[in-house]
Design an enzyme around this catalytic site. Structure first.
Site, PDB file in Angstrom:
ATOM      1  N   ASP A  60       9.153   3.094   2.172  1.00 20.17           N
ATOM      2  CA  ASP A  60       7.949   3.870   2.464  1.00 20.17           C
ATOM      3  C   ASP A  60       7.654   3.738   3.952  1.00 20.17           C
ATOM      4  O   ASP A  60       7.137   2.725   4.403  1.00 20.17           O
ATOM      5  CB  ASP A  60       6.782   3.346   1.619  1.00 20.17           C
ATOM      6  CG  ASP A  60       5.483   4.118   1.888  1.00 20.17           C
ATOM      7  OD1 ASP A  60       5.430   4.867   2.881  1.00 20.17           O
ATOM      8  OD2 ASP A  60       4.532   3.949   1.095  1.00 20.17           O
ATOM      9  N   PHE A  63       0.858  -1.187   0.000  1.00 18.96           N
ATOM     10  CA  PHE A  63       0.000   0.000   0.000  1.00 18.96           C
ATOM     11  C   PHE A  63       0.891   1.232   0.000  1.00 18.96           C
ATOM     12  O   PHE A  63       1.632   1.471   0.949  1.00 18.96           O
ATOM     13  CB  PHE A  63      -0.970   0.057   1.189  1.00 18.96           C
ATOM     14  CG  PHE A  63      -1.879   1.251   1.078  1.00 18.96           C
ATOM     15  CD1 PHE A  63      -3.058   1.190   0.341  1.00 18.96           C
ATOM     16  CD2 PHE A  63      -1.532   2.472   1.643  1.00 18.96           C
ATOM     17  CE1 PHE A  63      -3.870   2.308   0.177  1.00 18.96           C
ATOM     18  CE2 PHE A  63      -2.340   3.602   1.489  1.00 18.96           C
ATOM     19  CZ  PHE A  63      -3.507   3.518   0.760  1.00 18.96           C
ATOM     20  N   LYS A 106       2.074  11.222   7.187  1.00 25.74           N
ATOM     21  CA  LYS A 106       1.220  10.942   8.350  1.00 25.74           C
ATOM     22  C   LYS A 106       1.646  11.675   9.637  1.00 25.74           C
ATOM     23  O   LYS A 106       1.385  12.857   9.740  1.00 25.74           O
ATOM     24  CB  LYS A 106       1.094   9.433   8.551  1.00 25.74           C
ATOM     25  CG  LYS A 106       0.306   8.806   7.391  1.00 25.74           C
ATOM     26  CD  LYS A 106      -0.371   7.496   7.708  1.00 25.74           C
ATOM     27  CE  LYS A 106      -1.354   7.149   6.589  1.00 25.74           C
ATOM     28  NZ  LYS A 106      -1.008   5.971   5.813  1.00 25.74           N
TER      29      LYS A 106
HETATM   30  C1  LIG Z   1      -1.154   6.021   4.290  1.00 29.48           C
HETATM   31  C2  LIG Z   1      -0.025   5.535   3.490  1.00 29.48           C
HETATM   32  C3  LIG Z   1       0.335   6.162   2.286  1.00 29.48           C
HETATM   33  C4  LIG Z   1      -0.478   7.266   1.663  1.00 29.48           C
HETATM   34  O1  LIG Z   1      -0.592   8.390   2.440  1.00 29.48           O
HETATM   35  P1  LIG Z   1      -1.737   9.471   2.116  1.00 29.48           P
HETATM   36  O2  LIG Z   1      -1.404  10.622   3.018  1.00 29.48           O
HETATM   37  O3  LIG Z   1      -3.045   8.837   2.455  1.00 29.48           O
HETATM   38  O4  LIG Z   1      -1.632   9.789   0.680  1.00 29.48           O
HETATM   39  C5  LIG Z   1       1.467   5.711   1.632  1.00 29.48           C
HETATM   40  N1  LIG Z   1       2.188   4.697   2.115  1.00 29.48           N
HETATM   41  C6  LIG Z   1       1.873   4.058   3.273  1.00 29.48           C
HETATM   42  C7  LIG Z   1       2.728   2.944   3.756  1.00 29.48           C
HETATM   43  C8  LIG Z   1       0.738   4.439   3.996  1.00 29.48           C
HETATM   44  O5  LIG Z   1       0.392   3.796   5.111  1.00 29.48           O
END
Ligand SMILES: *Cc1c(COP(=O)(O)O)cnc(C)c1O
Length: 403
Positions: free
Chosen positions: A230, A145, A259
């Site tokens: 990520d 994700f 986040k």
């Molecule tokens: C939430 C998330 C994203 C995307 O972040 P948004 O602010 O919702 O665009 C990307 N990578 C990971 C691992 C995430 O948990």
């Protein structure tokens, strides 16, 4: 303080009528929050065990973040990057120090940080590695994700996220997660990066084998491929260290954060890299109107300071152990597995015990807000400011919901 007197049903009805149905929320309306707690318009109190997918690590409305934001809002909020501002430089310095990286490119959302990383990796491939134009490949993992943009969902293996949004952006190759052999086999002379989550959050808190990241780092290094981590969800103390890669010193070439960088009040994200890698991006080649704005910088600077001042990494580490031990001691015949690191944890509900949703709705009635991911897993990621006795209370409520 004014309290919203309108009933929860009213707000749910309005959202349902006027908003696209792109979410399936737990039926609770939140109208007030503080620390680990949130309240609905009727005054019922709940513990937030999702923390907005780990965006609220510092707790709801941390007074120092609210103060920094309010102070900044009274002075300067937006300049665009057409001009310098007096907050961005100090913020970037702090962020790069925290991440042990040399440079950062500020954006707003996590998906934008990932898009930024993809652009940097491709450009690096053409300018530095010598990959032929438009041939760059990035390796990603099954059940990843990384966000919701058209390029990112194009390499999702979740049919709900991907299907109907094609044609997918080319240049991505998908391998199984937690499999070094698959990574070695997938690398070609055109491979520029390996994009991976240190723990797969949305997949259901999938923790790879110890040493996976370190081995991936070695394979990438040997093949002149950028390790792209990520840490949008795992970053900023969630797993017990400032970044999850620090558990095994598997420092990436490109790091994506978001986040909790915004402390639960404002979207702030970034892609970080060495000077050498970041140097492939020149003026006009990438950007964002709101990226690096002074309000974002003020909020994020305060959000970073709190992580250290309140030792949120150490707390997450200790309380995570306490939480998992507590869950194990429940001896519930409905729990198939307990996994996680720090305060990013999940339980699997055994197939014979039914769907996870029935338990998350039961937990809501008992004052615990957690969200199922897929149909069988429930994630628990409370704000990192949670206290010991609150962990014990949470375990007790989970026990009741499962009984
Ligand atoms: C939430 C998330 C994203 C995307 O972040 P948004 O602010 O919702 O665009 C990307 N990578 C990971 C691992 C995430 O948990």
């Amino acid at each position: 303080m004014t309290v919203d007197v309108k009933k929860s049903e009213y707000h749910m009805e309005l959202e349902h009528t006027y908003g696209a149905h792109n979410y399936h929320p737990i039926p609770v309306v939140i109208s007030k929050a503080e620390g680990v707690w949130v309240w609905d318009p009727e005054g019922r109190k709940y513990m937030d065990c999702l923390s907005s997918y780990s965006a609220v690590n510092q707790g709801h409305r941390h007074p120092k973040i609210i103060a920094a934001m309010t102070e900044q809002a009274g002075r300067l909020t937006l300049t665009s990057r057409a001009f310098y501002n007096d907050r961005l430089g100090e913020f970037l310095k702090k962020l790069t120090e925290f991440a042990q990286m040399e440079m950062a490119l500020p954006m707003n959302t996590g998906a934008e940080a990932v898009e930024t990383a993809i652009k940097i990796a491709r450009k690096w491939g053409y300018k530095k590695k010598g990959v032929e134009d438009n041939k760059a490949e990035i390796i990603t993992c099954e059940e990843n994700f990384h966000g919701r943009t058209t390029t990112i969902v194009g390499f999702s293996t979740d049919p709900i996220a991907r299907e109907g949004f094609g044609p997918s952006t080319p240049g991505f190759r998908i391998i199984p997660y937690n499999n070094i052999k698959a990574l070695e086999d997938a690398i070609t002379p055109n491979t520029v990066g390996f994009l991976v989550e240190p723990i797969q959050g949305e997949a259901g808190v999938k923790v790879p084998s110890p040493g996976y990241l370190k081995e991936a780092q070695a394979v990438c290094g040997k093949n002149n491929v950028l390790l792209m981590l990520d840490e949008v969800q795992t970053g900023f103390c969630r797993t017990g260290k400032m970044f999850c890669w620090m558990h095994e010193s598997a420092k990436p070439d490109i790091l994506m954060v978001g986040k909790a960088l915004g402390g639960g009040v404002y979207p702030v994200s970034a892609a970080l890299a060495s000077k050498d890698v970041m140097s492939v991006i020149g003026p006009g080649e990438h950007g964002s109107t709101f990226g690096g704005n002074p309000l974002a910088c003020a909020v994020a600077t305060a959000a970073l300071d709190i992580l250290v001042d309140e030792k949120l990494g150490e707390r997450a580490e200790e309380l995570g152990v306490r939480f998992r031990d507590g869950l194990a001691a429940l001896n519930s015949d409905k729990i198939g597995a307990i996994r996680g690191m720090g305060l990013l944890n999940a339980i699997d509900i055994k197939p014979e015990a039914g769907k996870a949703r029935q338990y998350t709705e039961k937990m809501k009635d008992l004052g615990v807000l957690a969200k199922e991911t897929h149909e069988t897993t429930i994630r628990f990621a409370p704000p990192l400011v949670i206290e010991e006795d609150q962990i014990d209370w949470l375990v007790e409520k989970i026990g009741e919901a499962l009984a």
